[in-house]
Every structure is written in C-alpha cells, then in structure tokens.
Design a protein around this motif. Structure first.
Motif, PDB file in Angstrom:
ATOM      1  N   UNK A 137      43.070  37.898  41.463  1.00 35.34           N
ATOM      2  CA  UNK A 137      41.648  37.592  41.351  1.00 35.34           C
ATOM      3  C   UNK A 137      41.424  36.089  41.203  1.00 35.34           C
ATOM      4  N   UNK A 138      42.372  35.458  40.545  1.00 37.36           N
ATOM      5  CA  UNK A 138      42.236  34.015  40.377  1.00 37.36           C
ATOM      6  C   UNK A 138      42.286  33.294  41.726  1.00 37.36           C
ATOM      7  N   UNK A 142      39.273  30.927  43.023  1.00 36.65           N
ATOM      8  CA  UNK A 142      39.442  29.523  43.411  1.00 36.65           C
ATOM      9  C   UNK A 142      39.119  29.307  44.881  1.00 36.65           C
ATOM     10  N   UNK A 143      38.701  30.371  45.516  1.00 33.10           N
ATOM     11  CA  UNK A 143      38.358  30.296  46.939  1.00 33.10           C
ATOM     12  C   UNK A 143      39.533  29.855  47.804  1.00 33.10           C
ATOM     13  N   UNK A 144      40.729  30.131  47.347  1.00 32.63           N
ATOM     14  CA  UNK A 144      41.889  29.866  48.196  1.00 32.63           C
ATOM     15  C   UNK A 144      42.052  31.050  49.139  1.00 32.63           C
ATOM     16  N   UNK A 154      44.208  46.690  47.637  1.00 29.53           N
ATOM     17  CA  UNK A 154      42.848  47.162  47.909  1.00 29.53           C
ATOM     18  C   UNK A 154      41.827  46.579  46.937  1.00 29.53           C
ATOM     19  N   UNK A 155      42.314  46.145  45.773  1.00 28.79           N
ATOM     20  CA  UNK A 155      41.379  45.665  44.755  1.00 28.79           C
ATOM     21  C   UNK A 155      40.866  44.257  45.058  1.00 28.79           C
ATOM     22  N   UNK A 156      41.449  43.609  46.048  1.00 28.57           N
ATOM     23  CA  UNK A 156      41.126  42.212  46.320  1.00 28.57           C
ATOM     24  C   UNK A 156      40.522  42.068  47.717  1.00 28.57           C
ATOM     25  N   UNK A 157      39.372  41.434  47.809  1.00 26.17           N
ATOM     26  CA  UNK A 157      38.817  41.203  49.143  1.00 26.17           C
ATOM     27  C   UNK A 157      39.645  40.129  49.852  1.00 26.17           C
TER      28      UNK A 157
END
Lengths: 337, 337
Positions: A137-138, A142-144, A154-157
């Motif tokens: 999530x971090x 941080x928009x990396x 699946x939990x992360x876009x």
DNA sequence: TTGTAGGCGTTATCAT
DNA sequence: ATGATAACGCCTACAA
C-alpha cells in the motif's frame, strides 16, 4: 579518492560557466556547435562521467526500476528477469533485483529499500508468505508505479501481467479426465497466493464439467517445494485408494513426487499420471517427461517492463491486466504409453 | 507529486532544526533521548523515508554493487547471483544486475552505466566475446573494487573467485581414460575465455599423463551453445573414425550433442561416453544422466560478494584469487552400464 | 548564446 | 544539546 572530474572542473579549465558545460554535455541546442564540440572533446579527453547521483537528485528520477521476486534461481523467474533487464537496458533504465525468498519480512525490507532508493517503478511477484499488504500500500501511496507478474495482489490496484491460470488448470485437468482418469489429486500452494487459487478453481471447474465429485481429501496444500512433493508422494503411497492422476500447481513438487512414486514401484503414467505447471526446462528431460503448462516467462517479463515504463512516462495511464499466451505442453507423464 | 516528507518538513512541524532531525534519525548520541524518540515517532507517523539519493550524493557512497554476467537465465549464473544478492542484502547493499549476453558492446555499455551510477564495486563474469579490456581498465583507473568470478580477466589486476578448472578438466578426462576410452574429443569455447583455456589444458595434461596422443582434429572450438552442440554432433557423425568419448567444456553443448547422437543410433555411453561441465540441474534428469563438474555456484557468489565488500571497506586489502571447492559428479553418461 | 543563482535532501562542521 | 551554514554535483529558470 576516485578520479572524479565534474562540470565545474571542466568549466574552470575551459573558462566557461558550469551551466554551459552542463548544456553542452546534454547536447542542448542552446549552445554553439563549436563550444559544444570543444566541451565534449575535453570531457572525453579528461574522462568525464556524469555523476548520476547528483543528476538524479536534481531530476528526481533515478531511471532505475526495482524487481522483487521470490528467488532468482528458478527458471521461470530468472527468465522473466532476463526479459525485464533486456528491455530496461534498451530504454536506458537500470534494474535493481531483490529476492524475498518467499518471506514477508524480506519482501517488506526490500520494498522499503527500493522506495527510499527512489526507484521509478517496481515489478514484483509476491512472496508465498505474504498475507499483509501494508508495504504494498505504501508503494501506491507514494504513487510509485507498480506491475505485478505471475503472483499478483488483488488487494492492490496495479497493472498485472498474468497468464490465464484458471483456464490452463482447467485444460490440464480436462486432459487427465479425457485420458480416462477418475481420481485426480491436486497439489495446491498456500491459499493467499492468487495463482494457486486460480489453478485450484480451474481444477474444480473441470471436475464439475465432467461430473466428477470433488474430493477434498485429494486436494493437498503445501509450499510446493521439492520436499513437499516427496512428502505428498509418501502420503499418497500410504493411501488404500490412491489417485490415478495428480495435477500439481508447480513442476518442482510434481517432479519430486514422481521420483518418490517411481522408486516405490508406481508406474508413471500408467498407475498415476502427472501434470505439472510452469514448464521448467528439466521437465523435458525427466523420465517420463513431464506434461506441464508453458508460462512464456520471457514474454511476461518483457510485457511487465513495457507496461511499467509506459506507466512511468504516462502516470495517468489506466491500470490494466494483460494475459500472456500460455498452453498445456503434452508429454509422457500423462500419456498412456 | 509523490508523498515526500523531508527532514525539513519534520523540522518545521516539530520546530527543530533539520540538522537535529538528521541526527535523531541517524540515532546519533548527540541528541537527547527524549527529542530523538519524539522525532523518530513523528517520522514514523508521517511515513518519512530517508532520501537515499541525497544521502548518497552527500556521502559519495551508493551502497550499491553492480553485477555483470553473460546472462541471468542460466542455472550457474542465477544461482551465483542469488548468493550475491543474499549476502549483499544482509549487509545493506543493493545489487544492480546487467546481462552482457556474451557481447563485448553490451558489456562495455553496462560497465559505463555502472560506473556513472557510482556503484561501490563490481562483480563480473566476462562475456565470451570480450577480447579488449579498455572498459575494465577504466574500472581499475577509477579505483572501483572489482571481483571476477568464473570467467576472470588475466589482463586486469583484481580479485578472482574461481574453481580449479584445469584440475577438474584433468579429472574428467582421466576418468574417461581410466574407463578405457582412447579417442577423447574435447569441446572448447572461444580462446579468449580463461576458463576454456584452463579446461583445455587440463584435458591435454590428462592425455599426456596417460600417453595418449593429442589429436588436434578432436578439439572442437565453438560458442558452446545448444546449436553448437548439435552441429558438432553432426560433424562427429560424419567422421569415419569417431571418438569414443567427448569431454565438453559445458553442459549445454554436451546435452544437445548427446541428443543428436542418440537420435542417430549412437549408444551413450557405450559407443561414446560424454562428460559435461557445470552440473546444470537438468543433467541429472537426462537419459543417460550427465557426468559433469559441480562448480558450487552459490558458494562462488557468496565468496565473490564477501570479497568485494571486504575490498570496499578495506581498499588496501591485497588482491586475492580464491578457489572454491568443485568436484566431478559421476553419472551414467560416462559409465559402462 | 552564455552566465548567474538557487535548490534537489542530506549531513558534517562549526558555532551557540 | 541544538541551530546555522555550507557543500555533495547537477540542472534550469531567469537574466544579460
């Protein structure tokens, strides 16, 4: 200390300003061809190298991408990495590599390291153990840009480069059923890993389609390591009613299981047919050779880096999930000889 | 833009100076435990990450080491890299990886990239093509520590992590001779690669010891790729007087050659015995399984990085050449069955 | 076309 | 114990 010539040294020597030097070395049109040639010649002569550190700090770009995989010394992953590195290099990006060893802790630390190294993007395949996602999530916070391949989250876009695990698992199971197998065991991995869930689903769907009852005692969960395959083989050997086929979610477990079964006098494929997953090269050399699923690792790697670079250069690009071609490779471990 | 909290942000928020923040975050004793705890807590709360770029620019260290190998997707190399990465990580170093694809040009570019990235040290195994050393000399000129493993470069003063290629080649050849072979062919690599020279020497020494005449027409030079092995097999098949054994300087050529020979009705090992080099895992699964030399890649990798880190922290350390344990692994391709 | 000036974020040094 | 300042080397508005 090291032989470090800076633009200031060049400026002093050539009696120019460092900004002119900087421009000349960057091939900027805002400097006469003559001075530019002069400066570049002198730079070459003195062995000048741009200090990437300073340049990166200034530009806030590192042209470095981080890759986190369970381990590099596995054919599928090292080949994917080879593809990543190749395309990255062509685009003048560097690649930092880390292995999570399938451990959550190491994965966390690696991600932390990569983020504070200001990598421009991350490509990863999740550790088997990972069931918490704070570190991932971090990355998003941080928009990396991040691209998952093979083992997605699946939990992360994010962008995902996958094969159709479910369909290929269906194919594998169907192939066994159509070869006349009735009691098909399945070796699955830990439940938090998406691909193993997908492969399990494909297995179940095939059973369903052909009206075979799903027998929970035939589904074996493990880490799918070599020793797991051996243990499962012994477990199967101890059963009164043995399965007549095994579909393993990876090749390592399939091959080690096959060896133990054979040592105990089981005929593969006659008594028990075996299908693996990943198409590790050595499967082509076992006796019998191993039926498996080709995952096109090189293409996955190349697609992963291409997608990442696109996302880096175009931060608003829509997130995508791309499916890479894959196919069941029929060999002798599942054919009646 | 990215969520980047700097020490200046923390300073503003906590009404302290940025230097105090810096000290606190570095666990310096020159700040009260109380303020330090306060600062560290706040940093954690706000998700502060040290900007490695800035820190590196300041300290002129990157804590990054570069690795250049012919290609990653080969067992020997990916395993060595796994060892390198593991130890580097434990010591808080990052690893940048590049593949030369055995090409001089790519190797040059990679080295240039690594040097301008200010890596603290370089580990490499030379490209097959490399026969000029200007790029390597530059590494030395810049006083960047360098360690070669496997494919060393005699022209460059550096640490070397090797196995005793000559002795193992001798062992392999002697083993064939003692099994009764008289006409032993040798597959060697390009002549500028040290290890192939060493293996050739070991081969010749064994012949000499047992008074077998060295027959130049039995020494085949190639890139030792899969296709080379196949071509050499066809060449051998066309001979009137065929060799009764082959010692190949790598496994790939050995295995692909073996396959072609077998397809043409040659019995391995009865008609022609074969020994490879590197102990790639798949050699254990071929039929017959392949006799080969174990090079302990994991240990080589670990020793390479340990040696490099020592050199980095201790620039005046004497250059060394370390030999890692290795041994001939006897399997069926060279045994009379 | 070229020069000036300031800042990227951190940290070492010096001063308080 | 903490604050002010400068510097690591590069790059880019802005000025000339």
């Amino acid at each position: 200390m090291k032989n470090k010539i800076t633009i200031h040294d060049l400026a002093r020597i050539l009696k120019k300003d460092s900004s002119t030097i900087s421009r000349a070395l960057a091939d900027s049109p805002r400097v006469t061809k003559k001075t530019r040639d002069l400066i570049q010649a002198k730079a070459k002569e003195l062995g000048y190298f741009r200090n990437t550190l300073a340049s990166n700090l200034r530009s806030q770009k590192t042209r470095t991408i981080g890759v986190v995989v369970p381990r590099i010394s596995r054919y599928f992953l090292s080949t994917a990495i080879a593809g990543i590195e190749e395309i990255a290099f062509e685009n003048n990006y560097r690649v930092i590599i880390g292995q999570s060893m399938d451990q959550l802790d190491k994965e966390r630390q690696l991600i932390e390291t990569l983020l504070s190294s200001q990598v421009d993007g991350i490509i990863m395949s999740m550790a088997m153990e990972t069931n918490q996602y704070d570190h991932l999530e971090r990355i998003v916070a941080q928009k990396t840009p991040i691209v998952f391949f093979d083992r997605r989250c699946d939990a992360i876009p994010a962008n995902n480069i996958l094969i159709d695990d479910c369909a290929r698992a269906f194919d594998a199971t169907e192939h066994l059923i159509l070869s006349g197998r009735k009691r098909i065991a399945h070796f699955t991995g830990l439940e938090n890993v998406s691909i193993y869930q997908d492969r399990l689903t494909g297995y179940k769907q095939a059973l369903q389609k052909y009206n075979l009852t799903e027998d929970p005692t035939l589904i074996y969960k493990s880490s799918l390591k070599s020793q797991d395959g051996k243990q499962l083989a012994n477990l199967i050997l101890s059963l009164k009613q043995k399965p007549d086929a095994i579909f393993s979610a990876n090749d390592i477990a399939a091959i080690s299981c096959m060896q133990v079964l054979q040592e105990s006098g089981i005929n593969v494929p006659k008594d028990i047919a075996i299908v693996g997953f990943s198409n590790e090269p050595l499967g082509a050399y076992t006796t019998p050779s191993l039926t498996s699923v080709n995952q096109s690792p090189l293409e996955m790697g190349k697609m992963a880096i291409a997608t990442l670079l696109n996302q880096i250069e175009n931060p608003d690009a829509k997130l995508e999930t791309k499916l890479i071609d894959s196919s069941l490779i029929l060999r002798n471990s599942s054919m009646i000889q």
